[in-house]
Write an enzyme that holds these catalytic residues in place. Structure first.
Site: not given
Ligand code: FAD
Length: 451
Positions: A308, A437, A23, A83, A42, A46
């Site tokens: 996010n 209330w 952006r 990676v 993406s 959840c």
């Molecule tokens: P991730 O979504 O885990 O993404 C990390 C990415 O990195 C993955 O795609 C992985 O493949 C990739 N990766 C890792 N290591 C490497 C590497 N060495 N090389 C290349 N790629 C790599 N949160 C809420 O706030 N509310 C909810 O209701 C909620 N419900 C959930 C329900 C479930 C079933 C689950 C599993 C999670 C839920 N969460 C919820 C948590 C939320 O999904 C995570 O907090 C969020 O996805 C984290 O995002 P992230 O990008 O940090 O990690």
């Protein structure tokens, strides 16, 4: 030549960051290359429990943006690329193409680690049996679907945290016989006080779930490689399908191996701009530790809401802007069937463990005017500092309309309010939405009268 931002991990944090950078900066100004080891970007993890439960009709509807859509926006996403290492001195990452097996070194000017977290899987005997899985990805949801199609009837959920609860609800809705096995004496033991958790346990039992609290799992029995039972200290529990939901650990190994600071919590250490302690390396999402606004401690709270926000903050900074992540309160919400369950700040137990002179005050109220159709009972527990009256935390359990009231209390906590101040707030009222209330005002007033 344009500088290059390399992103490791293409989900919530990584792709929010990439989108924010795009952006603010054109491709000519900053190239973005994102490596993702799976085939997807993406997607809403959840939503997985609701996909399993049949409320969400297709896996595709959980995907917010495909790799192709990111590429069309000028983000060079390379799926099935992992990676394997970071070389801080050379400013390169070693990338493995998971299709060809080839490795190459890719230069970065700035590097974002957004590798997420992994589910905790103890080394229990039999854990590799077919039918024992976690629910973390769309592939996991597809595996559950296959087991259901193959005739699975008896499901065991190991762990009664958020995900365990949501999965148990989903499997129940699909007509399975569901048992939940939990080491602690109550569901959501890590996030609710025992007095609030009791209501959740009652709702689960009333829905037909066989709850086994205070029960430690020791392994799995299989026949022909397929799970048949969960072995526990109290005897076997028969199962065709087992979902393990024992919480997560940050994926911080790459960072640690490269000499990037990792905290005692296990998360990568970052400042409020999401810079690590290593120049040109940033981190965001489930792999980092965050500042807890109530205790001042560094904690891992692996939630999509933080991933996010952090993605957007780090993206702004990477594009030359100035944004800060304000920390976490531990606000969270879920539901079990019609029961909404929410919390923010510290539980009474956590507050006392943090050395605070805390008192818990519980109020029962109605979600709407008592005469209005659909009024639901709800319970609010306020955790308050004795003497000062400072709000330390809150928990809500109740029917439709109860849970999101936690956000008012999270706002009060964020701003360091006392319960007396909360009790005087100007909250909305009309019979379809609340009694005159509001339960939040009632609960704060009651707490203010006793601290
Ligand atoms: P991730 O979504 O885990 O993404 C990390 C990415 O990195 C993955 O795609 C992985 O493949 C990739 N990766 C890792 N290591 C490497 C590497 N060495 N090389 C290349 N790629 C790599 N949160 C809420 O706030 N509310 C909810 O209701 C909620 N419900 C959930 C329900 C479930 C079933 C689950 C599993 C999670 C839920 N969460 C919820 C948590 C939320 O999904 C995570 O907090 C969020 O996805 C984290 O995002 P992230 O990008 O940090 O990690």
């Amino acid at each position: 030549m344009a500088k290059r931002l390399v992103i490791i991990g293409g989900d919530a944090a990584g792709m929010s960051a990439a989108t924010q950078v795009r952006r603010m900066k054109t491709v000519a100004e900053l190239e973005i290359v994102a490596f993702e080891r799976s085939t997807r970007t993406s997607y809403a993890a959840c939503g997985l429990p609701y996909l399993v439960g049949g409320l969400v009709d297709s896996p595709a509807s959980l995907v917010a943006r495909t790799p192709e859509q990111h590429r069309a926006k000028g983000i060079d996403v390379r799926t099935r690329h992992e990676v394997a290492a970071i070389d801080v001195k050379a400013s390169t990452v070693t990338v493995r193409d998971l299709e060809s097996g080839q490795e190459s070194a890719v230069h970065y000017d700035e590097l974002l680690i957004s590798t997420g977290a992994s589910g905790i899987l103890p080394s229990w005997p039999g854990i590799d049996a077919k039918g024992v899985l976690q629910l973390r990805t769309l592939d996991d949801a597809a595996a559950v679907e296959q087991l259901l199609a193959a005739g699975a009837r008896r499901a065991v959920v190991v762990g009664a945290g958020y995900i365990g609860l949501e999965v148990a609800e989903g499997l129940l809705q699909r007509g399975l016989q569901v048992t939940v096995v939990e080491r602690l004496d109550a569901p959501m033991g890590a996030v609710l006080d025992a007095d609030m958790a009791t209501d959740v346990a009652d709702a689960m039992r009333a829905a037909g779930i066989d709850l086994r609290f205070g029960t430690a799992v020791s392994g799995f029995t299989a026949d022909g490689g397929r799970v048949t039972a969960v072995a526990t200290a109290a005897g076997p529990v028969e199962a065709d399908l087992v979902v393990i939901g024992l919480g997560v650990r940050p994926n911080a190994e790459l960072a640690r191996a490269a000499g990037v600071g990792v905290g005692e919590s296990g998360g990568i250490q970052v400042d409020d701009h999401l810079r690590t302690d290593t120049p040109h390396i940033w981190a965001a999402g489930d792999c980092v530790e965050s500042h807890h606004r109530m205790t001042g401690r560094s904690v891992v709270v692996a939630l999509g809401t933080h991933a996010n926000k952090q993605g957007r903050v780090v993206g702004t900074n990477l594009a030359g802007g100035d944004a800060a992540f304000g920390g976490v309160l531990g606000t969270a919400i879920t539901r079990f069937n019609d029961m909404e369950i929410a919390r923010t700040g510290l539980t009474e137990r956590e507050a006392k463990a943090a050395g605070l002179d805390a008192i818990g005050v519980t109020t029962e109220a109605s979600s709407r005017a008592h005469y209005y159709p659909g009024a639901e009972p709800m319970k609010i527990k306020m955790v308050v500092e004795r003497g000062s009256g400072r709000l330390l935390g809150a928990q809500i359990v109740g029917g439709t309309g109860a849970g999101k009231r936690i956000d008012v209390l999270a706002t009060a906590l964020w701003n360091g309010m006392t319960v007396a101040e909360v009790a005087g707030m100007d909250l909305s009222y009309a019979p379809p939405f609340s009694p005159v209330w509001d339960p939040v005002l009632l609960a704060a007033g009651k707490a203010a009268s006793v601290v």
